[in-house]
Design a protein around this motif. Sequence first.
Motif, PDB file in Angstrom:
ATOM      1  N   MET A   1       0.705  -1.076  -0.022  1.00  0.00           N
ATOM      2  CA  MET A   1      -0.019  -0.043   0.160  1.00  0.00           C
ATOM      3  C   MET A   1       0.915   1.223   0.115  1.00  0.00           C
ATOM      4  O   MET A   1       1.782   1.353   1.035  1.00  0.00           O
ATOM      5  N   PRO A   2       0.903   1.978  -1.021  1.00  0.00           N
ATOM      6  CA  PRO A   2       1.759   3.067  -1.243  1.00  0.00           C
ATOM      7  C   PRO A   2       1.719   4.110   0.067  1.00  0.00           C
ATOM      8  O   PRO A   2       0.861   4.744   0.175  1.00  0.00           O
ATOM      9  N   PRO A   3       2.925   4.371   0.617  1.00  0.00           N
ATOM     10  CA  PRO A   3       3.114   5.427   1.535  1.00  0.00           C
ATOM     11  C   PRO A   3       2.944   6.775   1.073  1.00  0.00           C
ATOM     12  O   PRO A   3       2.820   7.669   1.645  1.00  0.00           O
ATOM     13  N   SER A   4       2.902   6.855  -0.216  1.00  0.00           N
ATOM     14  CA  SER A   4       2.915   8.082  -0.789  1.00  0.00           C
ATOM     15  C   SER A   4       1.576   8.767  -0.502  1.00  0.00           C
ATOM     16  O   SER A   4       1.521  10.051  -0.629  1.00  0.00           O
ATOM     17  N   TYR A   5       0.590   8.104  -0.402  1.00  0.00           N
ATOM     18  CA  TYR A   5      -0.912   8.598  -0.266  1.00  0.00           C
ATOM     19  C   TYR A   5      -1.076   9.323   0.924  1.00  0.00           C
ATOM     20  O   TYR A   5      -1.954   9.997   1.246  1.00  0.00           O
ATOM     21  N   ALA A   6      -0.097   9.279   1.748  1.00  0.00           N
ATOM     22  CA  ALA A   6      -0.029  10.146   3.048  1.00  0.00           C
ATOM     23  C   ALA A   6      -0.104  11.518   2.744  1.00  0.00           C
ATOM     24  O   ALA A   6      -0.493  12.395   3.844  1.00  0.00           O
ATOM     25  N   ILE A   7       0.426  12.000   1.407  1.00  0.00           N
ATOM     26  CA  ILE A   7       0.241  13.459   1.327  1.00  0.00           C
ATOM     27  C   ILE A   7      -1.094  13.926   0.565  1.00  0.00           C
ATOM     28  O   ILE A   7      -0.991  15.064   0.352  1.00  0.00           O
ATOM     29  N   MET A   8      -1.947  12.612   0.627  1.00  0.00           N
ATOM     30  CA  MET A   8      -3.196  13.224  -0.089  1.00  0.00           C
ATOM     31  C   MET A   8      -3.975  14.235   0.424  1.00  0.00           C
ATOM     32  O   MET A   8      -3.883  14.340   1.879  1.00  0.00           O
ATOM     33  N   THR A   9      -4.617  15.404  -0.296  1.00  0.00           N
ATOM     34  CA  THR A   9      -5.198  16.576   0.430  1.00  0.00           C
ATOM     35  C   THR A   9      -6.505  15.882   1.029  1.00  0.00           C
ATOM     36  O   THR A   9      -7.008  14.795   0.652  1.00  0.00           O
ATOM     37  N   ASP A  10      -7.032  16.686   2.236  1.00  0.00           N
ATOM     38  CA  ASP A  10      -8.432  16.340   2.714  1.00  0.00           C
ATOM     39  C   ASP A  10      -9.388  16.230   1.752  1.00  0.00           C
ATOM     40  O   ASP A  10     -10.274  15.346   1.604  1.00  0.00           O
ATOM     41  N   GLU A  11      -9.264  16.916   0.845  1.00  0.00           N
ATOM     42  CA  GLU A  11     -10.562  17.197  -0.217  1.00  0.00           C
ATOM     43  C   GLU A  11     -10.516  15.762  -1.079  1.00  0.00           C
ATOM     44  O   GLU A  11     -11.510  15.377  -1.223  1.00  0.00           O
ATOM     45  N   ASP A  12      -9.276  15.298  -1.539  1.00  0.00           N
ATOM     46  CA  ASP A  12      -9.047  14.277  -2.503  1.00  0.00           C
ATOM     47  C   ASP A  12      -9.415  13.016  -1.705  1.00  0.00           C
ATOM     48  O   ASP A  12     -10.299  12.283  -2.194  1.00  0.00           O
ATOM     49  N   VAL A  13      -9.057  13.109  -0.513  1.00  0.00           N
ATOM     50  CA  VAL A  13      -9.525  11.722   0.437  1.00  0.00           C
ATOM     51  C   VAL A  13     -11.113  11.702   0.541  1.00  0.00           C
ATOM     52  O   VAL A  13     -11.755  10.442   0.469  1.00  0.00           O
ATOM     53  N   HIS A  14     -11.898  12.859   0.610  1.00  0.00           N
ATOM     54  CA  HIS A  14     -13.273  12.891   0.817  1.00  0.00           C
ATOM     55  C   HIS A  14     -13.905  12.456  -0.398  1.00  0.00           C
ATOM     56  O   HIS A  14     -14.868  11.526  -0.386  1.00  0.00           O
ATOM     57  N   ASP A  15     -13.251  13.038  -1.420  1.00  0.00           N
ATOM     58  CA  ASP A  15     -13.891  12.696  -2.815  1.00  0.00           C
ATOM     59  C   ASP A  15     -13.542  11.297  -3.265  1.00  0.00           C
ATOM     60  O   ASP A  15     -14.617  10.592  -3.907  1.00  0.00           O
TER      61      ASP A  15
END
Length: 426
Positions: A101-115
């Motif tokens: 599971m890519p650790p890179s997703y830790a920097i996803m924005t709040d809006e992108d995670v909600h969407d």
Amino acid sequence: MKKLLIVLTLGVFAVAATARAATSDLEQSVRRGEYVARASNCIACHTYHKGPYAGGVPFGIVNSPNITPDKETGIGRFDFDAFDKAVRQGISPRGPMSVMMPPSYAIMTDEDVHDLYNFFMHGVRPIDNNVSQPDKPMGNAAPREVRPFAPAPGENPVVARGRYLVEGLGHCGFCHTPRNAQGVEKAQWASQGKDFLSGGGNYAGWIAINLRGDNQDGLAGRSVEDLTEFFLTGRNDPTAAFGKMIEVVETSTHYLTRDDAVAMARFLKSLPAKDPSKAPFKEDKTVARQLWKGDDSKRGAAAYVDSCASCHRTDGSGYARFFPELRGNPVLLSRDPVSLIHIVLQGQTLPGFKAAPSSITMPPFGWRLDDQQLADVVTFIRGSWGNHAPAVSAEDVRKVREDKSLFPDPRVFGNSSVDKLLNTQP
């Protein structure tokens, strides 16, 4: 009474309008979430036999989970917090996830995670698929600190967007960054040093190339336009996608907007070389002149003329947007020749896309070239027209040909001596 009816009617209209607005907001969020899922290439790791996002893709002893909204076997019972924790922290209700599971997703924005959450809950078909997992949860070697992406002070907004897509959603470093002895990327972000995107390991017989500004084996010779077209169509004038990168283009990057593809290209071109001492590629026309005059005495040259020159030409220039240029090609200048051996053995097809509808096929040659012949032609390619890469041995070819993880059935090569042997009657 009349006034009361008017008030009640207006109230009904107001409630209906609010409901329509809420529905519209959700629909827009779902559409944005679908784009985030495409940019993040979720479908690649979570789609196997049962359907989109139903999981089951094997990664060693771990199988990717079902992430459809099925309530019993998928993530249908996840609230947003559980979903967010899984995506950005790599922690599921069972415990730490696999390093896959890519650790890179830790920097996803709040809006992108909600969407993204709204897309998976309202835009994906639930599929009943109970994926088996190890009895004990897999520990994650890379700590994940959630830190939503923000542009650096003074950072160009286009480059910043590209950095977010490359470092975060696209998780390009997962394949293109070298790893340490513990299997952790040596640099997670561009700010952590020149190991970032400097070339990864061997993934299913394909080498993830250097994406930095290095001469010869990096992207110094590629323009922003070259990279943009590559992301959107899997090809550009000098080269075409191969190996696992075909899947990335097919399931992810060709869905990007042109603006986002340009942003990724701009960010990659901003990365300095890991090794600035490498000299730029310089074409040498000696071999091209020899072949033009009919001199194919150089080892591997006759096989090249017979099997390769019709598409890649005797000067290694190929045909723009169809058959890759071989002179100065970063893939061919890599110290590890496995990608080139693999594609010559097996061949490959790059499918057409909306912006480039024609497919491109590289035929297999493993059935007609033995190990020594194939080693000779690969060595010829890696040492002609100004290319200066190490020679390849018959043993190198044999190891790839006999790798059961790549070719479980030797008959994949067609009418080979191995195939004849298998069909020989006692």
